[in-house]
Design an enzyme around this catalytic site. Structure first.
Site, short mmCIF file in Angstrom:
data_model
loop_
_atom_site.label_atom_id
_atom_site.label_comp_id
_atom_site.label_asym_id
_atom_site.label_seq_id
_atom_site.Cartn_x
_atom_site.Cartn_y
_atom_site.Cartn_z
N CYS A 10 31.51 28.08 38.89
CA CYS A 10 32.06 28.78 40.03
C CYS A 10 33.23 27.98 40.60
O CYS A 10 33.12 26.76 40.72
CB CYS A 10 30.98 28.95 41.10
SG CYS A 10 30.91 30.59 41.76
N CYS B 244 30.25 34.12 38.45
CA CYS B 244 30.30 32.78 37.87
C CYS B 244 29.46 32.76 36.60
O CYS B 244 28.24 32.66 36.66
CB CYS B 244 29.78 31.76 38.88
SG CYS B 244 30.74 31.74 40.39
N CYS C 93 38.31 34.17 41.17
CA CYS C 93 37.72 33.77 39.89
C CYS C 93 38.56 32.60 39.38
O CYS C 93 39.58 32.27 39.96
CB CYS C 93 37.62 34.92 38.90
SG CYS C 93 39.14 35.74 38.48
#
Length: 125
Positions: free
Chosen positions: A87, A83, A9
């Site tokens: 992303c 996302c 992430c």
């Protein structure tokens, strides 16, 4: 040799860190788990740390730190945590996107819900 699974992430401070910790805890004998981000934070989300310790006895502050994708081994499987805005781009496609909301700033129930979803997905790997 174990397959390497990485969770990614943007900030590597909450969802991906919980996934790495739960992966190691639940299936570390089968896979090598990592987490990373395209940016880092000075520390892992304190609510994630507190709740992982309470729910699973895992102290992420002792075992993990925020890191970027270039600081982990090249994964066999790369999973995006979700996302919501942008992303992370790391030069390869994701093998899966778990689409989990970021619980940062939310009540404990939001963290526990995301934790539960991560747990189920790890058990399904």
């Amino acid at each position: 040799m174990k397959q390497k699974i990485a969770f990614l992430c943007v900030h590597n401070s909450c969802r991906s860190q919980m996934a790495e910790a739960l992966g190691k805890h639940l299936r570390g004998d089968e896979f090598a788990f990592y987490s990373a981000g395209t940016e880092t934070k000075p520390r892992i989300n304190p609510d994630a740390v507190r709740l992982m310790k309470r729910e699973y006895g895992i102290d992420m502050e002792e075992t993990q730190f925020s890191k970027t994708f270039d600081q982990i081994p090249q994964p066999d499987i790369l999973i995006s945590m979700g996302c919501e805005v942008a992303c992370p781009c790391v030069g390869r496609d994701f093998d899966d996107n778990w689409g989990l909301p970021d619980p940062t700033g939310q009540p404990d129930e939001a963290f526990l819900s995301v934790m539960s979803a991560i747990r189920e997905k790890i058990l399904e790997l």
